[in-house]
Enzyme design. Structure first.
Site, PDB file in Angstrom:
ATOM      1  N   HIS A   1       0.826  -1.222   0.000  1.00  0.00           N
ATOM      2  CA  HIS A   1       0.000   0.000   0.000  1.00  0.00           C
ATOM      3  C   HIS A   1       0.856   1.265   0.000  1.00  0.00           C
ATOM      4  O   HIS A   1       0.348   2.352  -0.259  1.00  0.00           O
ATOM      5  CB  HIS A   1      -0.917   0.042   1.226  1.00  0.00           C
ATOM      6  CG  HIS A   1      -1.972  -1.023   1.238  1.00  0.00           C
ATOM      7  ND1 HIS A   1      -2.822  -1.229   0.190  1.00  0.00           N
ATOM      8  CD2 HIS A   1      -2.296  -1.957   2.185  1.00  0.00           C
ATOM      9  CE1 HIS A   1      -3.644  -2.249   0.479  1.00  0.00           C
ATOM     10  NE2 HIS A   1      -3.329  -2.708   1.685  1.00  0.00           N
TER      11      HIS A   1
ATOM     12  N   ASP B   1      -2.384 -10.626  -2.052  1.00  0.00           N
ATOM     13  CA  ASP B   1      -2.958 -10.052  -0.826  1.00  0.00           C
ATOM     14  C   ASP B   1      -4.416  -9.686  -1.128  1.00  0.00           C
ATOM     15  O   ASP B   1      -4.757  -9.301  -2.240  1.00  0.00           O
ATOM     16  CB  ASP B   1      -2.158  -8.795  -0.444  1.00  0.00           C
ATOM     17  CG  ASP B   1      -2.596  -8.196   0.891  1.00  0.00           C
ATOM     18  OD1 ASP B   1      -1.892  -8.400   1.889  1.00  0.00           O
ATOM     19  OD2 ASP B   1      -3.665  -7.527   0.920  1.00  0.00           O
TER      20      ASP B   1
ATOM     21  N   HIS C   1      -6.071  -7.229  -0.393  1.00  0.00           N
ATOM     22  CA  HIS C   1      -6.254  -5.817  -0.718  1.00  0.00           C
ATOM     23  C   HIS C   1      -5.512  -5.458  -2.012  1.00  0.00           C
ATOM     24  O   HIS C   1      -4.507  -6.088  -2.348  1.00  0.00           O
ATOM     25  CB  HIS C   1      -5.721  -4.940   0.427  1.00  0.00           C
ATOM     26  CG  HIS C   1      -6.352  -5.223   1.754  1.00  0.00           C
ATOM     27  ND1 HIS C   1      -5.744  -6.027   2.710  1.00  0.00           N
ATOM     28  CD2 HIS C   1      -7.527  -4.810   2.284  1.00  0.00           C
ATOM     29  CE1 HIS C   1      -6.522  -6.092   3.782  1.00  0.00           C
ATOM     30  NE2 HIS C   1      -7.621  -5.375   3.549  1.00  0.00           N
TER      31      HIS C   1
ATOM     32  N   ASP D   1      -4.017 -12.602   3.631  1.00  0.00           N
ATOM     33  CA  ASP D   1      -5.282 -12.172   4.218  1.00  0.00           C
ATOM     34  C   ASP D   1      -6.493 -12.538   3.358  1.00  0.00           C
ATOM     35  O   ASP D   1      -7.626 -12.202   3.716  1.00  0.00           O
ATOM     36  CB  ASP D   1      -5.278 -10.668   4.564  1.00  0.00           C
ATOM     37  CG  ASP D   1      -4.641  -9.817   3.492  1.00  0.00           C
ATOM     38  OD1 ASP D   1      -4.402 -10.328   2.380  1.00  0.00           O
ATOM     39  OD2 ASP D   1      -4.384  -8.621   3.760  1.00  0.00           O
TER      40      ASP D   1
END
Ligand code: Q9C
Ligand code: ZN
Length: 647
Positions: free
Chosen positions: A154, A194, A196, A287
């Site tokens: 991120h 991931d 996200h 995740d």
């Protein structure tokens, strides 16, 4: 130091003479010191990397890897993707005397906490991925896993975000491309699994055609973190980088192995073939794992292992995993272990996938393919409706049994199988890869019919024909004889039925009732063979060809049968029902018999019960006697009894 391109053949041989890949691991306890300033709980906690490391140690796999302690990234390498300003702000955190100064900085970023050790951990995380990627690119290692935190994907050029301070993977990619041209790394595939969106990585290589960025993530039309349109599939890159950014934005949570593997099979893998990367960097957040408190998805360790395995077919297996997110300690430890076992090329872990992707998954995959087909011709074909009609909640199994022993329908069924999502998760350049995988798994095949006589059973392995048989067997592809043989009794009813068989002529053949009954006892001869050989026995027992592209009974189905007890296959043959009778030495005991519905037909008389032919009965008696299970008298009485009692 190895030169560029000279990597593939420094495999280890362990004490069994087995070849393994040289796998690097980075773990450094120092990265555990990055924590919340006041000891509040936070999902991105120090134990994340500890539990992974402990799991790898306990499983004995870290001992088989080359372990590094990690090293700090250099400013100039961080500045390949970050602003000078951002690097110095993160660096300055360690010199701040008071928490409130750091808290103030943290509060200006989105979802970031900081303490006195955050800076050191961030430099270590980025430097560790750089070091590992360098060693893999050089060929000193074949592949590796950097167990690092804070995560990175991120983090944007000028800002920390989403628990990430530096973009570890992006720094490593730029380092290889810009700082080490002599290593010959010209094209990098970054895969971000991931849950996200890897917004930072996307931004850093937005206009760069040397980096193909692929991110699969929960998106929910922009409602899932990091919210907005960045993770949309329309975001394909710009300028020279147009087409080198691929987003697969899930519309819903609960996505699991089937959804991810569909994205692999129908987007990532074909594009990777065309792109032909020199190395793969994997933003390996866990995740999306089942049980994750933030992700809400359902990928299993098995799913991760299959996804990784498929990627290892590229770039000569040069792949570097860097931990990103993942907040269920148990899930991330298990998923990490599964991945390292794949890196080591251990036998594949067993598993099963939910059978089909969601309808929304197919919609997303089709949209991505359509958008990206302008750049990647392999995505241009429209997916067949037969494929996309297979969607949850379609039940897993399978086809009605057609109760015949002919070979005519074999191709049909194998064709149906190959369209199923259950066992066709192979990279299709390796058409027989299922054999390689299944050859590494042992099962006990428990025989109760003519196969109890070893020479007769060996016909299924080595090919040929013994006394009494009217037909020659082709045998298995792998002709290794059983590794072990033993006898056991099981509480199932043995009976004989059907008019005649191709192999034994007129007379019934042996079945057991798939259901147990404690008053019944069937003697069985157990052969320890590989799951590959078991499939070849199944093919032959059911009148199918052995050179099939897909197994009848793969790892998914093995796991399923261990859970469910019995499972009808697509073979349509007389012995198309696999029953798991338990385990011996931790190896599943499998037998093949008729389906439950066939038992009903035997009971009603729709399919006839019939005693065995003399040749068939003699073969079974020989097996029981020569195997030392029963005396001749006992064996005769046993067969006669089973053949004459009503069902
Ligand atoms: N409403 C990684 O997995 N969630 N980062 C914040 C604010 C942040 C996840 C929710 C999730 C960040 C590396
Ligand atoms: Zn994440």
């Amino acid at each position: 130091m190895a030169m560029a391109g000279e990597s593939s053949n420094n495999n280890y041989r362990d004490c069994d003479g087995k070849s393994h890949r040289k796998v690097g691991l980075v773990y450094d306890e120092t990265m555990c010191k990055h924590d919340t300033p006041n000891g509040e709980d936070h999902p991105e906690c120090p134990d994340r990397i500890r539990v992974i490391w402990e799991k790898l140690q306990l499983a004995g796999v870290s001992q088989r890897c080359v372990v590094f302690g990690g090293s700090k990234a250099e400013d100039k390498h961080l500045q390949l993707v970050h602003t000078k300003d951002h690097v110095s702000v993160v660096k300055s955190l360690s010199t701040k005397k008071k928490d409130y100064r750091r808290n103030r900085i943290a509060s200006q970023w989105n979802s970031i906490y900081l303490n006195g050790s955050s800076s050191e951990a961030a430099f270590l995380a980025a430097g560790s991925v750089v070091e590992l990627a360098e060693k893999v690119a050089e060929g000193e290692l074949d592949c590796g896993y950097a167990i690092v935190r804070p995560p990175g994907h991120h983090a944007e050029p000028d800002e920390a975000m989403g628990f990430c301070l530096f973009n570890n993977v992006a720094v490593a990619a730029s380092y290889l491309l810009d700082e080490r041209p002599e290593l010959g790394v010209k094209k990098i595939l970054i895969v971000d699994w991931d849950v996200h969106h890897g917004n930072g990585t996307q931004k850093m290589f937005w206009k760069d055609p040397r980096v193909l960025f692929f991110s699969v993530h929960r998106h929910e039309h922009g409602g899932f973190y990091p919210a907005g349109d960045d993770g949309d599939y329309n975001m394909v890159g710009e300028g020279p980088g147009e087409g080198f950014n691929i987003n697969v934005p899930w519309e819903q949570g609960r996505c699991g192995d089937a959804d991810y593997l569909a994205a692999w099979d129908h987007i990532l893998i074909p594009v990777a073939k065309e792109f032909n990367p020199d190395i793969i960097l994997l933003s390996a957040g866990f995740d999306a794992a089942i049980g994750d408190p933030l992700g809400g998805c359902r990928v299993t360790p098995y799913g991760y292992s299959v996804m990784l395995k498929k990627l290892m077919e590229f770039a000569k297996g040069k792949i570097v995993l860097a931990l990103e997110g993942g907040y269920n300690l148990d899930s991330i430890a298990k998923s990490s272990l599964a991945c390292v076992q794949v890196l080591l090329e251990d036998k594949p872990i067993q598993g099963s996938s939910e059978a089909y992707p969601f309808e929304s998954t197919w919609r997303v995959i089709q949209a991505v393919r359509k958008k990206l087909s302008a750049y990647w011709p392999s995505l241009a074909d429209v997916l067949s409706s037969k494929l996309i009609d297979q969607k949850t909640p379609t039940p897993i199994i399978v086809f009605s049994s057609s109760d015949s022993e002919t070979e005519d329908y074999a191709d049909d069924i194998l064709d149906q199988m190959s369209r199923l999502n259950i066992e066709n998760h192979h990279v299709d350049t390796v058409s027989t890869s299922w054999r390689r995988d299944l050859s590494k798994v042992d099962v006990w095949y428990a025989s109760f019919g003519s196969n109890m006589w070893k020479p007769r059973f060996l016909c299924y392995i080595q090919g040929g024909q013994v006394e009494g048989m009217k037909k020659v067997c082709v045998g298995s592809m792998d002709k290794t004889p059983p590794k072990q043989i033993m006898w056991e009794s099981f509480p199932h009813r043995l009976f004989f039925g059907r008019e005649s068989s191709v192999t034994w002529g007129v007379g019934g053949v042996a079945f057991i009732n798939p259901l147990t009954n404690l008053n019944d006892q069937t003697h069985m001869c157990l052969y320890r063979i590989t799951l590959e050989q078991f499939n070849d026995v199944l093919f032959q027992e059911n009148g199918l060809k052995v050179d099939s592209d897909s197994p009848l009974f793969g790892l998914d189905t093995l796991q399923l049968v261990e859970k469910k007890g019995s499972i009808p296959l697509a073979s349509g043959g007389w012995y198309g029902n696999i029953v798991c009778l338990g385990k011996e030495c931790d190896i599943p005991i499998l037998t093949m018999t008729c389906t439950l519905s066939a038992v009903e037909k035997f009971k009603s008389g729709e399919i006839p019960l019939r005693p065995p032919s003399e040749a068939y009965a003699n073969t079974m008696i020989r097996g029981l006697v020569e195997g030392g299970r029963l005396s001749e008298e006992e064996a005769k009485a046993y067969i006669h009894n089973a053949a004459s009692k009503p069902l």
